[in-house]
Design a protein around this motif. Structure first.
Motif, PDB file in Angstrom:
ATOM      1  N   LEU A 406      49.676  83.449 -14.733  1.00 51.11           N
ATOM      2  CA  LEU A 406      49.351  84.426 -15.768  1.00 51.11           C
ATOM      3  C   LEU A 406      48.674  85.673 -15.204  1.00 51.11           C
ATOM      4  N   LEU A 407      47.590  85.487 -14.460  1.00 53.62           N
ATOM      5  CA  LEU A 407      46.821  86.636 -14.002  1.00 53.62           C
ATOM      6  C   LEU A 407      47.575  87.466 -12.971  1.00 53.62           C
ATOM      7  N   VAL A 408      48.314  86.807 -12.073  1.00 58.27           N
ATOM      8  CA  VAL A 408      49.105  87.549 -11.084  1.00 58.27           C
ATOM      9  C   VAL A 408      50.191  88.363 -11.778  1.00 58.27           C
ATOM     10  N   GLY A 409      50.864  87.757 -12.757  1.00 63.55           N
ATOM     11  CA  GLY A 409      51.913  88.469 -13.489  1.00 63.55           C
ATOM     12  C   GLY A 409      51.381  89.680 -14.223  1.00 63.55           C
ATOM     13  N   ILE A 410      50.222  89.523 -14.857  1.00 61.96           N
ATOM     14  CA  ILE A 410      49.608  90.655 -15.563  1.00 61.96           C
ATOM     15  C   ILE A 410      49.204  91.738 -14.566  1.00 61.96           C
ATOM     16  N   GLY A 411      48.661  91.315 -13.427  1.00 59.94           N
ATOM     17  CA  GLY A 411      48.283  92.277 -12.392  1.00 59.94           C
ATOM     18  C   GLY A 411      49.466  93.071 -11.887  1.00 59.94           C
ATOM     19  N   LEU A 412      50.608  92.405 -11.683  1.00 65.00           N
ATOM     20  CA  LEU A 412      51.817  93.096 -11.237  1.00 65.00           C
ATOM     21  C   LEU A 412      52.295  94.087 -12.296  1.00 65.00           C
ATOM     22  N   GLY A 413      52.308  93.637 -13.555  1.00 70.10           N
ATOM     23  CA  GLY A 413      52.734  94.533 -14.633  1.00 70.10           C
ATOM     24  C   GLY A 413      51.827  95.735 -14.768  1.00 70.10           C
ATOM     25  N   LEU A 414      50.518  95.498 -14.655  1.00 71.75           N
ATOM     26  CA  LEU A 414      49.561  96.595 -14.753  1.00 71.75           C
ATOM     27  C   LEU A 414      49.736  97.561 -13.579  1.00 71.75           C
ATOM     28  N   GLY A 415      49.989  97.010 -12.384  1.00 75.05           N
ATOM     29  CA  GLY A 415      50.219  97.861 -11.212  1.00 75.05           C
ATOM     30  C   GLY A 415      51.427  98.755 -11.396  1.00 75.05           C
ATOM     31  N   VAL A 416      52.520  98.184 -11.912  1.00 79.20           N
ATOM     32  CA  VAL A 416      53.726  98.979 -12.170  1.00 79.20           C
ATOM     33  C   VAL A 416      53.448 100.022 -13.242  1.00 79.20           C
ATOM     34  N   GLY A 417      52.666  99.623 -14.271  1.00 71.89           N
ATOM     35  CA  GLY A 417      52.308 100.584 -15.317  1.00 71.89           C
ATOM     36  C   GLY A 417      51.546 101.776 -14.768  1.00 71.89           C
ATOM     37  N   ILE A 418      50.641 101.518 -13.815  1.00 77.75           N
ATOM     38  CA  ILE A 418      49.883 102.608 -13.198  1.00 77.75           C
ATOM     39  C   ILE A 418      50.801 103.512 -12.392  1.00 77.75           C
TER      40      ILE A 418
END
Length: 539
Positions: A406-418
């Protein structure tokens, strides 16, 4: 709080049946006593539910913390020492709430939150396939891609398919799972619209009751019987007096150990982040669009973790699986979360043997429906139609959650969003208009955006350097309210290049037009924050 009890009571029953195996499974995956998972579920329902500002969120032990708990128990020298870190983690969360740290929840893009919900829905479906056929012996809390037995999500599914082909699966578990699935679909799509009785008595309850009856009737049958490994496993105390022997208590003599405090801070940070993400997600799912006060939620979670640690429970967070099941079952207020906590408490004390007759395949059927509602295929089309800026972070989050956690996936999505924000900031720093190309002369107008920062240096520098000789540039800063000093320096440097290339520059601001300004720095100092000075200072 009990105004909508006719909605909340049926929903609490569904949440109870979803939470029960998850509490046990997460405890098993965490290397903790099974009873600690149930304690966390009870505390999350009753205490956190009562204190929380969320009307539809449900708290309990979270799969996202299982790896941290498993490692910490070994590192800290035992479960009793680990409980000290849980208590301290709760106190740190209370401090987070006092410091107003809940504001972080508002900085996650909608595409990432939707991706989180969809990814969890897909994981729920994938993880329940082996249980549906009575094939998998792994704990229900094993929600990470790589599992504690060396397998992963897809190898478990392939093993299940191979087992079905070779006939190595449970006939009884499969048939009652199919019956339960049919009941749930019929109840949801047809019967719930036929009368109030079908709204009061929920399909999942009927499915579970039929599962228990099926187990009792087929017990001992080699073909249709369901073996104990495919049933819920609740710890059974010999008597109410011996119930206390299942509890564990923190060993506060190790409170001075630095590793205890490091673990406590890790628990507080991860649990708070997971809670805030779930708060954002459940608020989006809430049909009444209520907003949860995030700092109040952190306070409730802090109290919950403090109490859970004191009585031998796992760390708690708000959990999207239980919360979404609550919403989809018609829960209206926090009463459903609180009642589900009491159901857990009563069932553990009074009817543990009855609970141990529930087939896991029936619970898998219930979770299939929950997962499908979270990850409906049409959502992918909707996100695609919103454009790549929404679709790419959404897909990355989904894939990250499915293939990691969960947390890694959210981190990846947030990174792409940035990265998407940086790209759009790069593109939107200015607008370049070529207005006239007659007689080989170029009249070019560049309008700067409202805010221009150092992120925009590359784009602006590229456009300025590409301007042809003997051209005219109109630089319009009338809409600009913030201009980074880095950009002013670029303009200063370009003024020298412009003279060499015979480029005339007109600077248009709210104060008027300036031809080939000698100093952009002095100009913008006079025009600080792009506020027009009085007429007396025009010169």
């Amino acid at each position: 709080m009990f105004k909508y009890i006719k909605n909340d009571l049926p929903a609490s029953i569904v949440v109870f049946f979803v939470a029960l195996p998850l509490c046990l499974g997460i405890a098993l995956a965490s290397g903790a006593p099974l009873f600690s998972g149930l304690i966390a579920g009870i505390v999350g329902g009753i205490i956190v539910g009562a204190l929380s500002g969320s009307q539809i969120g449900v708290s309990g032990p979270a799969a996202g913390l299982a790896a941290i708990v498993l490692t910490a128990i070994g590192t800290l020298g035992g479960f009793e020492n680990f409980l000290v870190a849980v208590v301290l983690g709760g106190l740190i969360q209370i401090l987070f709430s006092i410091l107003k740290a809940g504001v972080i929840a508002y900085y996650f893009p909608s595409s990432v939150i939707k991706g989180m919900l969809t990814g969890i829905g897909i994981i729920i479906i994938l993880k329940q396939i082996p249980y549906f056929f009575g094939y998998d012996k792994d704990p229900e809390g094993d929600f990470a891609f790589f599992q504690i037995d060396g397998e992963n999500t897809f190898t478990e599914i392939f093993n299940t398919i191979s087992g079905i082909i070779s006939g190595n699966f449970s006939n009884g578990a499969t048939i009652i799972a199919l019956v339960a699935m049919a009941i749930l679909i019929l109840w949801n799509n047809v019967l719930s619209k036929k009368g109030k009785i079908f709204q009061l008595i929920q399909g999942p309850l009927v499915a579970v009751v039929l599962g228990i009856i099926f187990f009792v009737l087929t017990q001992g049958n080699e073909t249709w019987g369901i073996s104990a490994e495919h049933l819920v496993k609740v710890p059974v105390p010999e008597s109410i007096e011996t119930l206390g022997s299942l509890l564990s208590f923190p060993n506060f003599s190790v409170i001075g150990d630095a590793q205890i405090w490091i673990t406590a801070f890790t628990i507080a940070l991860v649990a708070s982040l997971e809670t805030l993400l779930c708060v954002e997600a459940t608020d989006k799912l809430d049909p009444y669009k209520r907003t949860t006060p995030t700092n109040k939620e952190l306070f409730a979670q802090g109290i919950g973790n403090t109490v859970s640690g004191l009585v031998g429970g796992l760390p708690v967070t708000q959990v999207i699986v239980r919360s979404s099941a609550n919403i989809q079952s018609g829960g209206r207020t926090k009463a459903s979360a609180i009642i589900h906590g009491f159901f857990l408490l009563i069932s553990v004390v009074l009817i543990p043997r009855l609970l141990n007759m529930i087939p896991l395949s029936v619970l898998a059927a219930i979770l299939f429906i929950v997962g499908y509602k979270l990850a409906k295929p049409k959502l992918f089309k909707t996100m695609y139609n919103l454009g790549w800026k929404q679709f790419i972070p959404f897909v990355v989050t989904v894939l990250g959650i499915v293939f990691t956690d969960l947390l890694v996936g959210i981190g990846l999505g947030l990174g792409v969003g940035i990265v998407v924000i940086l790209i759009k900031s790069y593109q939107n720093s200015h607008f370049l208009h070529i207005e006239d190309k007659s007689n080989g002369a170029h009249k070019i107008k560049m309008t700067l955006a409202e805010e221009v920062t150092f992120f925009n240096k590359g784009a602006i520098l590229k456009e300025l350097d590409s301007l042809p000789e003997n051209s005219q540039l109109e630089l319009d800063v009338r809409n600009t309210r913030y201009l980074d000093n880095d950009i002013i320096e670029i303009l200063e440097d370009f003024s020298e290049k412009a003279a060499n290339k015979n480029i005339d520059i007109k600077l248009i601001s709210e104060r008027g037009v300036v031809e080939n300004p000698d100093s952009y720095i002095q100009f913008f100092k006079l025009d600080k924050n792009q506020n027009p000075p009085s007429d007396d200072n025009t010169d």
